[in-house]
Design a protein around this motif. Structure first.
Motif, PDB file in Angstrom:
ATOM      1  N   ASP A 262       1.826   6.279  -7.006  1.00  0.00           N
ATOM      2  CA  ASP A 262       0.703   7.128  -7.440  1.00  0.00           C
ATOM      3  C   ASP A 262       1.132   8.593  -7.490  1.00  0.00           C
ATOM      4  N   LYS A 263       1.909   8.991  -6.503  1.00  0.00           N
ATOM      5  CA  LYS A 263       2.390  10.382  -6.476  1.00  0.00           C
ATOM      6  C   LYS A 263       3.325  10.648  -7.654  1.00  0.00           C
TER       7      LYS A 263
ATOM      8  N   THR B 286       0.829  -1.213   0.000  1.00  0.00           N
ATOM      9  CA  THR B 286       0.000   0.000   0.000  1.00  0.00           C
ATOM     10  C   THR B 286       0.859   1.256   0.000  1.00  0.00           C
TER      11      THR B 286
ATOM     12  N   ASP C  87       2.430   1.647  -3.340  1.00  0.00           N
ATOM     13  CA  ASP C  87       1.393   2.055  -4.295  1.00  0.00           C
ATOM     14  C   ASP C  87       1.121   3.546  -4.183  1.00  0.00           C
ATOM     15  N   GLU C  88       1.050   4.039  -2.967  1.00  0.00           N
ATOM     16  CA  GLU C  88       0.820   5.479  -2.771  1.00  0.00           C
ATOM     17  C   GLU C  88       2.006   6.284  -3.300  1.00  0.00           C
ATOM     18  N   THR C  89       3.200   5.774  -3.098  1.00  0.00           N
ATOM     19  CA  THR C  89       4.394   6.476  -3.595  1.00  0.00           C
ATOM     20  C   THR C  89       4.385   6.556  -5.119  1.00  0.00           C
TER      21      THR C  89
ATOM     22  N   ILE D 229       3.503   8.957 -10.553  1.00  0.00           N
ATOM     23  CA  ILE D 229       2.829   8.833 -11.864  1.00  0.00           C
ATOM     24  C   ILE D 229       1.795   9.911 -12.086  1.00  0.00           C
ATOM     25  N   ASN D 230       0.989  10.124 -11.077  1.00  0.00           N
ATOM     26  CA  ASN D 230      -0.143  11.047 -11.280  1.00  0.00           C
ATOM     27  C   ASN D 230       0.095  12.461 -10.751  1.00  0.00           C
TER      28      ASN D 230
END
Length: 508
Positions: free
Chosen positions: A497-498, A490, A493-495, A500-501
């Motif tokens: 996400d930051k 998790t 994934d959050e890292t 990429i998005n």
């Protein structure tokens, strides 16, 4: 530069490995009460670090770990304790069977008691004493005949019951042989399955356990020796391989019974060259005939003494020609006693004279008993039909003379040459005494062997058995490790996400 998604792969490996450990823990808990089950564990090992070696390997600060993997699932077993357990099982198998055989003999002779052969002898002597006091009394004469019939029946019954149990022991040898052959076949079948699985890099732990249970069962019959043979291929270093099983002989040599998927079959042959099954009590054990593998045979002298249920059964039933064994020896002693009794009593009876009646004059006595051995002894029909033929007097024609009846009654104290100077009853008491000594020894050694076996079994259980408390602790440990790996995924994934998005969106 490090891999962007390496953290996901690392945590994924952690998830799968902890999941395997949880599944193995569940398997242990499910089999906590399964006979012969050995607890299993997942052997975890760290995977290769990053980066690997090579000219194109990136230069980073340090050698990063890439996670964990399940190297193997291994059962926990101590081979030394297994060997010790089987050695004690072999000893217990012998003395347990021996104690059981002697117990059955004791149940038949039931001495001391009010109904055994010794009591029948006492009642017979007593009736002769009564007859010496009233030699003309018809009722007293009939009592003597009834006591004599009871004595003969006691001999017959004891012999028949001992023979029946000896036959049962012979049948048990046959049943045990069938069980041994079935075990050998099953071990070979499991070996074949293991040889098919191990080269693929797997550990068939449950098959190992099933095979060890069969080995434990086999060890109660005779001493065995086992040898592991690697399967080859991609088999793991800790894989146990197939198992060769041999019977250990008295001189230390051995004969193969199982080699890989091949196995031998045993036949117990008697001295008449028939399969021993207890139907022919005159033919003792001759050899164990082996078919399959190398073949061959095993004689009685080659068998390890006092080891294993099979040897105990053979010792009880009898071996050789004429057969020698516990039952055959006891029956032979009983026959010797009966023959000495018949001879001595008939010799004394023929020294007396019968009682004259209205139609028949007093004559010299004849044989009172006839037949041979404990199974054949009986009272003459003529004496049963005519009680006056009991030779009570020591002088012909003296109706009130009971002196020969006293001699017959005092035969109780006569020391007989055929019994090595013992009286009839002291010889019988010697049989009973020896039976008691042998029974006490068998029970003592059975208890000792059972106690040692229990100690070894407890030691083995402390190593291999499933502890629910320990498994619950492991379950919590692996669950927490699984949760932590999931949480790590998790975070990554959050890292990502930051990255990429969120990157490249300044001012939005």
């Amino acid at each position: 530069m490090g891999s962007t998604f390496m953290g996901l792969e690392t945590s994924k490996r952690g998830l799968f490995t902890q999941q395997s450990a949880l599944y193995t823990t569940g398997h242990n808990i499910s089999n906590a009460n399964t006979l012969g089950f050995s607890r299993q564990r997942v052997n975890m090992e760290a995977t290769l670090g990053y980066p690997g070696t090579g000219l194109n390997a990136p230069k980073i600060a340090g050698h990063l770990g890439t996670g964990v993997q399940a190297q193997s699932v291994q059962r926990i077993r101590d081979e030394f304790i297994d060997r010790q357990y089987r050695q004690e099982t072999t000893k217990l198998g012998y003395w347990e069977s021996r104690a059981n055989a002697i117990s059955q003999i004791e149940d038949i002779v039931t001495e001391p008691s009010d109904y055994g052969l010794n009591a029948a002898l006492d009642q017979f002597w007593s009736s002769l004493h009564d007859l010496s006091a009233s030699p003309e009394n018809a009722a007293t004469r009939k009592v003597v005949i009834q006591r004599a019939l009871h004595l003969a029946d006691s001999f017959n019954y004891t012999h028949k019951q001992l023979s029946d149990i000896q036959g049962n022991v012979g049948n048990e040898i046959k049943v045990s042989t069938d069980d041994i052959n079935s075990i050998l076949k099953q071990i070979a079948s499991i070996n074949e399955q293991i040889q098919a699985i191990e080269p693929n890099g797997y550990m068939p732990n449950d098959l190992y356990d099933a095979r060890d249970v069969l080995i434990d069962e086999l060890s109660q019959y005779f001493p065995i020796e086992t040898e592991r043979v690697k399967s080859g291929g991609n088999a793991l270093a800790i894989a146990e391989g197939s198992l060769n099983v041999s019977i250990k002989l008295a001189d230390g040599s051995k004969i193969d019974l199982v080699k890989g998927k091949d196995f031998a079959q045993l036949d117990i042959m008697d001295t008449s060259n028939n399969k021993l099954d207890g139907t022919d009590l005159t033919a003792g054990f001759n050899e164990i005939k082996i078919t399959g593998l190398g073949g061959g045979s095993i004689s009685y002298n080659q068998l390890a003494p006092s080891k294993g249920k099979l040897v105990s059964l053979i010792d009880s039933f009898g071996h050789g020609n004429p057969p020698t064994g516990y039952f055959t020896d006891t029956l032979a002693k009983l026959d010797t006693m009966a023959n000495a009794f018949i001879k001595e009593f008939n010799d004394l009876h023929k020294m007396g004279f019968t009682l004259a009646d209205g139609t028949t004059a007093s004559t010299a006595g004849q044989d009172f008993f006839e037949g041979t051995g404990a199974s054949g002894i009986k009272v003459l029909d003529d004496i049963i039909k005519n009680p006056n033929l009991i030779a009570v007097s020591d002088v012909q024609g003296e109706a009130g003379n009971g002196k020969n009846a006293i001699k017959l009654a005092n035969m109780k104290f006569n020391k007989l040459t055929d019994l090595n100077g013992a009286t009839i009853q002291s010889f019988y008491q010697g049989i009973i005494g020896q039976l008691g000594v042998d029974g006490e020894q068998a029970n003592r050694l059975q208890t000792n062997s059972g106690t040692i076996l229990l100690t070894v079994a407890n030691n083995r259980a402390s190593v291999s058995s499933v502890s629910l408390d320990e498994e619950m602790t492991n379950m919590i440990t692996f669950q927490q490790a699984y949760n932590a790996n999931a949480r790590m995924i998790t975070v990554i994934d959050e890292t990502l996400d930051k990255i990429i998005n969120g990157m490249g969106r300044v001012g939005l």
